[in-house]
Write a protein that holds these residues in place. Structure first.
Motif, mmCIF file in Angstrom:
data_model
loop_
_atom_site.group_PDB
_atom_site.id
_atom_site.type_symbol
_atom_site.label_atom_id
_atom_site.label_comp_id
_atom_site.label_asym_id
_atom_site.label_seq_id
_atom_site.Cartn_x
_atom_site.Cartn_y
_atom_site.Cartn_z
ATOM 1 N N TYR A 40 0.825 -1.197 0.000
ATOM 2 C CA TYR A 40 0.000 0.000 0.000
ATOM 3 C C TYR A 40 0.858 1.245 0.000
ATOM 4 C CZ TYR A 40 0.441 -0.487 5.116
ATOM 5 O OH TYR A 40 0.907 -0.642 6.382
ATOM 6 N N VAL A 41 0.373 2.253 -0.714
ATOM 7 C CA VAL A 41 1.102 3.499 -0.898
ATOM 8 C C VAL A 41 0.230 4.630 -0.379
ATOM 9 C CG1 VAL A 41 2.202 5.030 -2.577
ATOM 10 C CG2 VAL A 41 2.221 2.555 -2.948
ATOM 11 N N GLN A 42 0.807 5.419 0.516
ATOM 12 C CA GLN A 42 0.092 6.567 1.066
ATOM 13 C C GLN A 42 -0.118 7.617 -0.018
ATOM 14 O OE1 GLN A 42 2.536 7.939 4.272
ATOM 15 N NE2 GLN A 42 2.623 5.930 5.211
ATOM 16 N N THR A 43 -1.078 8.478 0.203
ATOM 17 C CA THR A 43 -1.324 9.548 -0.762
ATOM 18 C C THR A 43 -0.081 10.418 -0.880
ATOM 19 O OG1 THR A 43 -2.302 10.945 0.944
ATOM 20 C CG2 THR A 43 -3.803 9.625 -0.372
ATOM 21 N N MET A 44 0.045 11.075 -2.023
ATOM 22 C CA MET A 44 1.218 11.896 -2.300
ATOM 23 C C MET A 44 0.814 13.014 -3.239
ATOM 24 S SD MET A 44 3.212 9.386 -4.938
ATOM 25 C CE MET A 44 3.097 8.012 -3.834
ATOM 26 N N PRO A 45 1.678 14.013 -3.398
ATOM 27 C CA PRO A 45 1.365 15.095 -4.333
ATOM 28 C C PRO A 45 1.245 14.581 -5.769
ATOM 29 C CG PRO A 45 3.245 15.673 -2.936
ATOM 30 C CD PRO A 45 2.917 14.238 -2.679
ATOM 31 N N MET A 46 0.390 15.212 -6.545
ATOM 32 C CA MET A 46 0.140 14.792 -7.924
ATOM 33 C C MET A 46 1.413 14.742 -8.766
ATOM 34 S SD MET A 46 -2.880 13.911 -8.627
ATOM 35 C CE MET A 46 -3.630 14.297 -10.165
ATOM 36 N N HIS A 47 2.347 15.654 -8.526
ATOM 37 C CA HIS A 47 3.539 15.702 -9.367
ATOM 38 C C HIS A 47 4.453 14.483 -9.172
ATOM 39 C CE1 HIS A 47 5.105 17.538 -5.633
ATOM 40 N NE2 HIS A 47 6.274 17.066 -6.022
ATOM 41 N N LYS A 48 4.250 13.692 -8.125
ATOM 42 C CA LYS A 48 5.061 12.502 -7.893
ATOM 43 C C LYS A 48 4.428 11.219 -8.446
ATOM 44 C CE LYS A 48 7.323 11.850 -4.099
ATOM 45 N NZ LYS A 48 7.644 11.613 -2.681
ATOM 46 N N ILE A 49 3.150 11.258 -8.768
ATOM 47 C CA ILE A 49 2.420 10.045 -9.125
ATOM 48 C C ILE A 49 2.956 9.388 -10.390
ATOM 49 C CG2 ILE A 49 0.166 9.159 -9.860
ATOM 50 C CD1 ILE A 49 -1.069 11.047 -7.800
ATOM 51 N N LEU A 50 3.268 10.149 -11.422
ATOM 52 C CA LEU A 50 3.749 9.566 -12.670
ATOM 53 C C LEU A 50 5.060 8.799 -12.455
ATOM 54 C CD1 LEU A 50 3.112 9.216 -15.620
ATOM 55 C CD2 LEU A 50 4.357 11.314 -16.094
ATOM 56 N N ALA A 51 5.978 9.374 -11.693
ATOM 57 C CA ALA A 51 7.244 8.691 -11.402
ATOM 58 C C ALA A 51 7.011 7.423 -10.598
ATOM 59 C CB ALA A 51 8.184 9.634 -10.652
ATOM 60 N N VAL A 52 6.054 7.456 -9.677
ATOM 61 C CA VAL A 52 5.735 6.279 -8.864
ATOM 62 C C VAL A 52 5.124 5.185 -9.739
ATOM 63 C CG1 VAL A 52 4.200 5.441 -7.035
ATOM 64 C CG2 VAL A 52 5.560 7.508 -6.688
ATOM 65 N N LEU A 53 4.230 5.541 -10.641
ATOM 66 C CA LEU A 53 3.646 4.559 -11.549
ATOM 67 C C LEU A 53 4.721 3.888 -12.396
ATOM 68 C CD1 LEU A 53 0.379 6.311 -12.747
ATOM 69 C CD2 LEU A 53 0.591 4.355 -11.212
ATOM 70 N N TYR A 54 5.675 4.665 -12.886
ATOM 71 C CA TYR A 54 6.770 4.090 -13.668
ATOM 72 C C TYR A 54 7.565 3.083 -12.838
ATOM 73 C CZ TYR A 54 11.031 3.517 -16.280
ATOM 74 O OH TYR A 54 12.091 2.959 -16.925
ATOM 75 N N LYS A 55 7.827 3.409 -11.571
ATOM 76 C CA LYS A 55 8.562 2.491 -10.698
ATOM 77 C C LYS A 55 7.795 1.179 -10.514
ATOM 78 C CE LYS A 55 11.431 5.554 -8.014
ATOM 79 N NZ LYS A 55 12.483 5.023 -7.180
ATOM 80 N N PHE A 56 6.471 1.245 -10.392
ATOM 81 C CA PHE A 56 5.673 0.035 -10.246
ATOM 82 C C PHE A 56 5.677 -0.803 -11.525
ATOM 83 C CE2 PHE A 56 3.898 1.758 -6.345
ATOM 84 C CZ PHE A 56 3.846 0.610 -5.582
ATOM 85 N N PHE A 57 5.624 -0.169 -12.681
ATOM 86 C CA PHE A 57 5.699 -0.926 -13.932
ATOM 87 C C PHE A 57 7.047 -1.625 -14.071
ATOM 88 C CE2 PHE A 57 2.043 1.465 -15.690
ATOM 89 C CZ PHE A 57 1.327 0.378 -16.168
ATOM 90 N N ALA A 58 8.115 -0.963 -13.628
ATOM 91 C CA ALA A 58 9.461 -1.531 -13.737
ATOM 92 C C ALA A 58 9.774 -2.510 -12.602
ATOM 93 C CB ALA A 58 10.495 -0.408 -13.749
ATOM 94 N N GLY A 59 8.977 -2.501 -11.534
ATOM 95 C CA GLY A 59 9.248 -3.359 -10.381
ATOM 96 C C GLY A 59 10.353 -2.824 -9.485
ATOM 97 N N ASN A 60 10.594 -1.514 -9.551
ATOM 98 C CA ASN A 60 11.657 -0.872 -8.761
ATOM 99 C C ASN A 60 11.091 0.099 -7.730
ATOM 100 O OD1 ASN A 60 13.640 -2.134 -10.335
ATOM 101 N ND2 ASN A 60 13.488 -0.540 -11.882
#
Length: 112
Positions: A40-60
């Motif tokens: 589970y991931v706590q809420t975060m500012p919108m500007h960080k979400i795209l980078a976080v999604l990329y990390k999840f796709f890459a498994g990093n």
């Protein structure tokens, strides 16, 4: 064990590597080990979400400070007031006040 109160931007319960058609939520998993990983991931500012999604796709995603994960053999989700929660399980949407999930060790057999 009670988890930290939400809200979360993501909460996923997995026993396999992939979730949602490409997210590598649990990159080191074994489907027949009898273990679930609650991510589970706590809420975060919108500007960080795209980078976080990329990390999840890459498994990093293990280094995210907003991420918590728990390895367990059973999970029970229950709403505090008994009202239904919206859950997605294998692309099906459910509204339940309580949800229990467990995986049996070595119950999955792959035939090649």
């Amino acid at each position: 064990m009670k988890l930290m109160d939400g809200p979360y931007i993501l909460a996923a319960l997995c026993n396999g590597v992939m979730y949602g058609g490409g997210f590598k939520i649990n990159p080191d998993s074994q489907v027949n080990d009898g273990l679930l990983e609650l991510v589970y991931v706590q809420t975060m500012p919108m500007h960080k979400i795209l980078a976080v999604l990329y990390k999840f796709f890459a498994g990093n995603h293990e280094d995210l400070e907003e991420l918590d994960n728990v390895i367990c053999d059973e999970v029970v989700y229950a709403s505090k007031d008994g009202s239904p929660m919206i859950l997605n399980c294998d692309e099906e949407v459910y509204q339940l006040s309580t949800f229990t999930c467990q995986v049996r060790k070595h119950a999955y057999k792959r035939i090649i």
